[in-house]
Design an enzyme around this catalytic site. Structure first.
Site, PDB file in Angstrom:
ATOM      1  NE  ARG A 167      -8.736 -10.752 -11.732  1.00 18.39           N
ATOM      2  CZ  ARG A 167      -8.411 -12.018 -11.577  1.00 18.39           C
ATOM      3  NH1 ARG A 167      -8.830 -12.680 -10.517  1.00 18.39           N
ATOM      4  NH2 ARG A 167      -7.664 -12.634 -12.465  1.00 18.39           N
ATOM      5  CG  ASP A 179      -3.437  -7.155  -4.178  1.00 16.99           C
ATOM      6  OD1 ASP A 179      -4.199  -8.108  -4.414  1.00 16.99           O
ATOM      7  OD2 ASP A 179      -2.219  -7.160  -4.483  1.00 16.99           O
ATOM      8  NE  ARG A 220       1.751  -4.549  -2.348  1.00 16.55           N
ATOM      9  CZ  ARG A 220       0.897  -5.286  -1.644  1.00 16.55           C
ATOM     10  NH1 ARG A 220      -0.221  -5.747  -2.204  1.00 16.55           N
ATOM     11  NH2 ARG A 220       1.164  -5.576  -0.400  1.00 16.55           N
TER      12      ARG A 220
END
Lengths: 272, 272
Positions: A69, A71, A219
């Site tokens: 999923r 971002d 990230r």
């Protein structure tokens, strides 16, 4: 992204008897999108895909489940999802690929491949590996061509220092330090199988692989490694941060526009 | 592009006494632009660069000359131009690079480097080599991420067949067959120093180098090689077409969005 345990309404993993399940491989430019998951705030990949599938299915609902999923503003060159089409539809791989792509033609989303899978197969739970690439542009000048496709860092980064620090992160760890506060996963334990950093001209590429990731894990890892690259942190600082098991001990979250979901692996490969 | 002999109003090649000449290396996304040269129809790189330079120069005109007058929608990662700034301005390489880039910030154009050059140096006439890359996406699905950055060809191309055909094109030839009808060059003779074709996943890359090119030469070469790649032409057909010295004997012009000016070489390199 968040590959962790799903909320209850996602748990239904078998296709119903009146449905045929198809796996699709998807490429998208995440720039103008709110991410994978449906939101009222804007266009999501899920909404676009399910609307395209519904058009192909003559207006009937076609639910989807994804492997990752992603971002808002995150890109994909090898996202995988499955779709449950009505069993009565005559479908073949080319018709699914091209039919969905046709209905997606006004958006930067395209289907690369489609394959029929068993009703028990799940894009999410059958995945054995997720592969991400993070692209960082390391030069004084902003990107002229790759705006929204890279993280632009002006000061020169020490790639060998970042490379040697990856040894601390590889393998099985409690990654709480690199986990979004909102992460829904039950366990913060993950196994990082690959974290390669290479320079290609002005680009620095981070290739990261694991069975699954925590929310924002890639990230947060890249944002922290960048602190080592600009010599604000050394390897010992990274080790201490990892062992703290506390998001507050980690570095910043690298921006979403540099992140690409490049592939999801299954055994056997449904697209093989 | 058109690197041929310039019209008369371009022939002034020395900087006037009250000017200092600067070389700049430029990257741009050509998608929304009408090409290098100023036109009433839309925004050109030349107009954007000269307006940025005029702002840096407090409103005074700063004329530019470029190494390669790229067409509309053609990109550059290493375009070179020179700019004649007023001699009274205190300038340094970083101030020119960052000052111009600042004034270009609303556009997909950025300055990668700047260097002072002699008043007799010319971005156009001092160039000893132009390097272009043509990017072709060869897969059934349209580009999801690289729309406007590649030529999309659906049918599988035979790369080895194209590679062996390049032997016919390398070296010095009359390239009239691959020259735009509107080309202003006095001579159709050019020397092709490099024409390498490589496959990188779904991408096919054409790397082409010469001292100078005729108008549309790279795009006409790629469009014709593509006919060999899809087996509509063989090498003998290509040889006959080249020897015909007639644009009508050549293949189609490949679309501009796949073309990148990747570098211009000088001896010595002003940015060295």
């Amino acid at each position: 992204m968040n590959d962790a345990s799903p909320p209850a309404f996602f748990r239904q993993s078998h296709a119903p008897d009146d449905r045929q399940r198809w796996a699709v491989k998807i490429e998208y430019d995440g720039t103008g999108l709110v991410g994978w998951q449906r939101q009222k705030a804007g266009l999501s990949v899920q909404q676009l895909l399910e609307e395209a599938a519904a058009r192909l299915a003559g207006g009937r609902d076609v639910p989807s489940i994804t492997a990752g999923r992603t971002d808002a503003r995150v890109h994909a060159t090898g996202q995988v999802a499955h779709l449950d089409f009505p069993i009565s539809m005559p479908l073949n791989p080319r018709a699914v690929r091209d039919g969905l792509s046709y209905h997606l033609k006004d958006h930067p989303v395209v289907i690369l491949a489609a394959a029929p899978v068993a009703p028990t197969w799940s894009a999410r739970f059958s995945a054995i590996r997720r592969r991400y690439r993070y692209r960082l542009l390391n030069r004084p000048s902003r990107p002229g061509i790759e705006a929204n496709r890279v993280w632009h860092v002006r000061h020169p980064l020490d790639v060998p220092a970042m490379q040697s620090a990856t040894q601390i992160l590889l393998g099985q760890h409690d990654f709480s330090t690199f986990r979004a506060v909102a992460c829904q996963a039950k366990s913060p334990i993950r196994t990082l199988d690959r974290l390669d950093i290479t320079r290609d001209g002005d680009l620095i590429l981070f290739d990261v692989e694991a069975r699954s990731f925590l929310h924002h894990q890639v990230r947060n890892l890249v944002g922290t490694l960048q602190l080592i690259g600009c010599r604000r942190w050394d390897s010992e600082h990274l080790r201490t941060a990892l062992e703290a098991r506390d998001r507050c001990a980690g570095g910043p979250t690298a921006p979403s526009e540099g992140l690409y979901l490049v592939g999801v692996d299954y055994d056997p490969d449904p697209f093989g």
